[in-house]
Design a protein around this motif. Structure first.
Motif, short mmCIF file in Angstrom:
data_model
loop_
_atom_site.label_atom_id
_atom_site.label_comp_id
_atom_site.label_asym_id
_atom_site.label_seq_id
_atom_site.Cartn_x
_atom_site.Cartn_y
_atom_site.Cartn_z
N ASN A 34 1.99 12.03 6.19
CA ASN A 34 1.00 12.41 7.19
C ASN A 34 1.29 11.73 8.52
OD1 ASN A 34 -0.55 13.74 5.14
ND2 ASN A 34 -1.45 11.77 4.58
N TYR A 36 -0.84 10.43 12.10
CA TYR A 36 -2.14 10.15 12.70
C TYR A 36 -1.96 9.76 14.17
CZ TYR A 36 -3.68 9.76 7.86
OH TYR A 36 -3.95 10.01 6.53
N LEU A 46 -6.31 12.36 11.82
CA LEU A 46 -5.25 13.07 11.11
C LEU A 46 -4.80 14.27 11.93
CD1 LEU A 46 -3.59 13.51 8.47
CD2 LEU A 46 -5.53 14.87 7.63
N TYR A 87 1.02 7.06 14.07
CA TYR A 87 1.45 6.44 12.81
C TYR A 87 1.83 7.51 11.79
CZ TYR A 87 -0.95 2.18 14.43
OH TYR A 87 -1.35 1.07 15.15
N GLN A 89 2.35 8.00 7.59
CA GLN A 89 1.78 7.41 6.38
C GLN A 89 2.29 8.18 5.17
OE1 GLN A 89 -1.84 8.99 5.26
NE2 GLN A 89 -1.64 8.01 3.26
N TYR A 91 2.10 9.01 1.01
CA TYR A 91 1.12 9.01 -0.07
C TYR A 91 1.76 9.60 -1.32
CZ TYR A 91 0.44 13.90 1.35
OH TYR A 91 0.63 15.21 1.67
N ASN A 93 1.91 10.45 -4.33
CA ASN A 93 1.11 10.66 -5.55
C ASN A 93 0.05 9.60 -5.80
OD1 ASN A 93 2.21 13.13 -6.35
ND2 ASN A 93 3.99 12.08 -7.19
N LEU A 94 0.43 8.33 -5.71
CA LEU A 94 -0.52 7.26 -6.02
C LEU A 94 -0.43 6.15 -5.00
CD1 LEU A 94 -0.20 6.85 -9.90
CD2 LEU A 94 -2.21 7.60 -8.62
N PRO A 95 -1.54 5.43 -4.80
CA PRO A 95 -1.44 4.22 -3.98
C PRO A 95 -0.48 3.22 -4.62
CG PRO A 95 -3.73 4.88 -4.34
CD PRO A 95 -2.89 5.70 -5.26
N PRO A 96 0.08 2.24 -3.90
CA PRO A 96 -0.32 1.91 -2.53
C PRO A 96 0.24 2.88 -1.51
CG PRO A 96 1.45 0.48 -3.25
CD PRO A 96 1.07 1.30 -4.44
N TYR A 97 -0.60 3.23 -0.54
CA TYR A 97 -0.16 4.03 0.58
C TYR A 97 0.39 3.07 1.65
CZ TYR A 97 -3.53 7.20 -1.62
OH TYR A 97 -4.25 7.97 -2.51
N PHE A 99 1.81 2.74 5.84
CA PHE A 99 1.93 3.31 7.17
C PHE A 99 3.20 2.81 7.83
CE2 PHE A 99 -2.26 5.21 7.85
CZ PHE A 99 -3.04 4.58 6.89
N GLN A 101 5.02 1.45 11.36
CA GLN A 101 4.60 0.37 12.26
C GLN A 101 3.87 0.88 13.50
OE1 GLN A 101 7.65 1.07 11.06
NE2 GLN A 101 8.87 -0.79 10.74
N LEU B 45 -1.87 -0.20 11.02
CA LEU B 45 -2.81 0.13 9.96
C LEU B 45 -2.30 -0.34 8.61
CD1 LEU B 45 -3.46 3.79 11.15
CD2 LEU B 45 -5.01 1.84 11.43
N TRP B 47 -3.44 0.08 4.51
CA TRP B 47 -4.32 0.57 3.47
C TRP B 47 -4.75 -0.60 2.57
CZ3 TRP B 47 -3.26 0.33 -1.80
CH2 TRP B 47 -4.20 0.95 -2.63
N HIS B 59 -7.58 1.53 -6.93
CA HIS B 59 -6.31 0.88 -6.59
C HIS B 59 -6.53 -0.09 -5.44
CE1 HIS B 59 -3.84 3.70 -8.99
NE2 HIS B 59 -4.74 4.60 -8.61
N TYR B 109 -3.18 11.89 -9.85
CA TYR B 109 -2.63 11.73 -8.50
C TYR B 109 -3.73 11.87 -7.46
CZ TYR B 109 2.06 12.24 -10.52
OH TYR B 109 3.21 12.09 -11.25
N ALA B 110 -3.58 11.15 -6.36
CA ALA B 110 -4.57 11.17 -5.29
C ALA B 110 -4.11 12.07 -4.15
CB ALA B 110 -4.80 9.75 -4.78
N GLY B 112 -4.42 11.57 -0.81
CA GLY B 112 -3.68 10.69 0.10
C GLY B 112 -3.71 11.02 1.57
N PHE B 114 -6.07 11.13 4.84
CA PHE B 114 -7.37 10.62 5.28
C PHE B 114 -7.89 11.48 6.42
CE2 PHE B 114 -6.07 7.74 2.38
CZ PHE B 114 -5.34 6.64 2.79
N TRP B 117 -12.65 9.45 9.32
CA TRP B 117 -12.70 8.01 9.40
C TRP B 117 -14.01 7.58 10.04
CZ3 TRP B 117 -8.01 4.75 9.02
CH2 TRP B 117 -6.86 5.47 8.64
#
Lengths: 108, 127
Positions: A34, A36, A46, A87, A89, A91, A93-97, A99, A101, B45, B47, B59, B109-110, B112, B114, B117
């Motif tokens: 993604n 942002y 987004l 930024y 980012q 994702y 499938n699963l966290p941790p997500y 970003f 810099q 940022l 998470w 998580h 699965y998430a 992801g 966002f 906000w």
């Protein structure tokens, strides 16, 4: 964790210019990427999801592309209101997500 | 109109605790996963934590695991972040962010992305 390397960290361009930002993932993330926009003192917004899909209401001058590990974000004709930090980012499938810099975009 | 409004930030001493809240409106709260994302002053940022609609999937970032607890109350349309053992490096604006949907019940699965906000709440950890 998947690391995101975004470049450049800052960029100065003129109104009407084409602006490009890149993001590289440390491993294959398919199209789980993604973009942002964050203006000073505001929450992120987004713009692009799934690497290339424009969020509803976002101007068409914003585009995204890429797959796997290499991604590109482009503003086709820079407008004064586009001054912000951008930024990427991931994702996957699963966290941790994670970003990138960030890229601070300024008007020349 | 979707709205997310954070509260509960403030100044706390190292080792102290704080509980953040995020009040949601304008959408079916119980159908979406939610997240906390933070931003240290002048930084990017990060998470922090994610929770599915039914709280079945949770998580945390490694940097907060064991110290922070995310929770939600679907009856009150509210998201929470309990922060314990706070450190100077936890100083940041904390945003709540809605996920584009909920965790997939088959894969876990998430989404992801966002898509909404809040305005953020500032947490300062200092003696």
């Amino acid at each position: 964790d998947i690391q995101m390397t975004q470049s450049p960290s800052s960029l100065s361009a003129s109104v009407g210019d084409r602006v490009t930002i890149t993001c590289q993932a440390s491993q294959d993330i398919s199209n789980y990427l993604n973009w942002y926009q964050q203006k000073p003192g505001k929450a992120p917004k987004l713009l692009i999801y799934d690497a290339s899909n424009l969020e509803t209401g976002v101007p068409s001058r914003f585009t995204g592309s890429g797959y796997g590990t290499d991604f590109t974000f482009t503003i086709t004709s820079l407008q004064p209101e586009d001054i912000a930090t951008y930024y990427c980012q991931q994702y996957d499938n699963l966290p941790p997500y994670t970003f990138g810099q960030g890229t601070k975009l300024e008007i020349k | 109109e979707v709205q997310l409004v954070e509260s509960g930030g403030g100044l706390v001493k190292p080792g102290g605790s704080l509980r953040l809240s995020c009040a949601a409106s304008g959408f079916t709260f119980s159908s979406y996963a939610l997240n906390w994302v933070r931003q240290a002053p002048g930084k990017g940022l990060e998470w922090v934590s994610s929770i599915s609609s039914s709280s079945s999937h949770i998580h945390y970032a490694e940097s907060v695991k064991g110290r922070f607890t995310i929770s939600r109350d679907n009856a009150k349309n509210s998201l929470y972040l309990q922060m314990n053992s706070l450190r100077a490096e936890d100083t940041a604006v904390y945003f709540c962010a809605r996920d584009g949907g909920d965790y997939n019940i088959l894969t876990g699965y998430a989404p992801g992305d966002f898509d909404y906000w809040g305005q953020g709440t500032l947490v300062t950890v200092s003696s």
